[in-house]
Write a protein that holds these residues in place. Sequence first.
Motif, mmCIF file in Angstrom:
data_model
loop_
_atom_site.group_PDB
_atom_site.id
_atom_site.type_symbol
_atom_site.label_atom_id
_atom_site.label_comp_id
_atom_site.label_asym_id
_atom_site.label_seq_id
_atom_site.Cartn_x
_atom_site.Cartn_y
_atom_site.Cartn_z
ATOM 1 N N TYR A 168 0.846 -1.191 0.000
ATOM 2 C CA TYR A 168 0.000 0.000 0.000
ATOM 3 C C TYR A 168 0.884 1.245 0.000
ATOM 4 O O TYR A 168 1.778 1.392 0.843
ATOM 5 N N ASN A 169 0.646 2.141 -0.956
ATOM 6 C CA ASN A 169 1.359 3.404 -1.036
ATOM 7 C C ASN A 169 0.432 4.538 -0.595
ATOM 8 O O ASN A 169 -0.545 4.847 -1.285
ATOM 9 N N ALA A 170 0.747 5.112 0.547
ATOM 10 C CA ALA A 170 -0.070 6.216 1.053
ATOM 11 C C ALA A 170 0.114 7.457 0.179
ATOM 12 O O ALA A 170 1.111 7.588 -0.549
ATOM 13 N N THR A 171 -0.850 8.348 0.244
ATOM 14 C CA THR A 171 -0.781 9.592 -0.534
ATOM 15 C C THR A 171 -0.470 10.814 0.323
ATOM 16 O O THR A 171 -0.007 11.834 -0.200
ATOM 17 N N ASN A 172 -0.710 10.704 1.616
ATOM 18 C CA ASN A 172 -0.478 11.831 2.522
ATOM 19 C C ASN A 172 0.659 11.530 3.494
ATOM 20 O O ASN A 172 0.836 10.382 3.930
ATOM 21 N N TYR A 187 -5.509 3.109 7.900
ATOM 22 C CA TYR A 187 -5.693 2.653 6.522
ATOM 23 C C TYR A 187 -6.599 1.424 6.565
ATOM 24 O O TYR A 187 -6.327 0.467 7.308
ATOM 25 N N VAL A 271 5.882 9.720 3.931
ATOM 26 C CA VAL A 271 4.731 9.194 3.194
ATOM 27 C C VAL A 271 4.856 7.674 3.227
ATOM 28 O O VAL A 271 5.711 7.097 2.546
ATOM 29 N N GLN A 273 4.854 3.656 2.929
ATOM 30 C CA GLN A 273 4.646 2.538 2.021
ATOM 31 C C GLN A 273 4.672 1.277 2.879
ATOM 32 O O GLN A 273 5.679 0.971 3.515
#
Length: 285
Positions: A168-172, A187, A271, A273
């Motif tokens: 999962y790659n977070a955006t914030n 998440y 950020v 990951q």
Amino acid sequence: MKKKKFCIAMLSLFFTLLFAAPSFAASVNETEPNNSSSEAQLIQRNNEDPSKVVNGNRNGQYVAVGTFSDSNDEDWYKVYLPASDKTILGINTSKISVASDFDIYDENLNLVKSISYVKDPSYLGPTPYYIDIPNTGYYYIRVHSNASSGEYRFYIGGPDYSVDTYTYNATNALTITPTITSVQTTYDFSNIDSIPTEAIVYHVTLDGTRTNFPSSEERSIKLASDSSWITTPEYTYDTDVPVSSSKHLKNPWIFKLDGSVSKYTGSYKLVPQITFRYIYPVLPN
């Protein structure tokens, strides 16, 4: 010339050992005659331990391997099973284009279930079926097909297990400041279709993209329903998670970032990951 022959022999031995990787699964080849219930070949039930499978150890996996010699051939097997409505029969065949029939009988030869197997392309390996085993005891498996020849494989008992990863790659970004030394965010992976429903996490890596550096940093994660954190070592930020703890991936997870910065170094941002390694039972659709 002798030295050259010796080198060739040693190279041959090296490649033999290199590619002769140990197999932890027990494959039991069909033994004739097994053409009737009275001649049924005794096999063991599948009983894989997922906590060992994640390390490549499949000591509890038992697969029966047989062949059809002609269209009238039928093979019988006998296995001891505990009562369970979630018993799995996993079937695979090779070069057999017609249906193969697998009939399950109790020890009094009462039919429990009949399956007409055709390869399901949604499964890379064996196709699993649920079998309701009403009572603990011995059961018979009768295998037959209209195929003139071909190989089949099956297991019966507990499920087979597979492993996979999800990243999962977070955006914030999460931000540490001189006055904020711990931040959390949630998440939710509950609705990720690519993750199997019964996926259990056995390893987690908490990576990410940094802006600036703190003087100390700790990254942790936990199920939202848990009270204790999974804390990763500094600098590597990855750790094993015991399979026995049953951390189901398809849930809300809380990521926590701890650290400290001074007013001179400025804020630290990460950020996240997150990479989960998970194991899951291969179950019927």
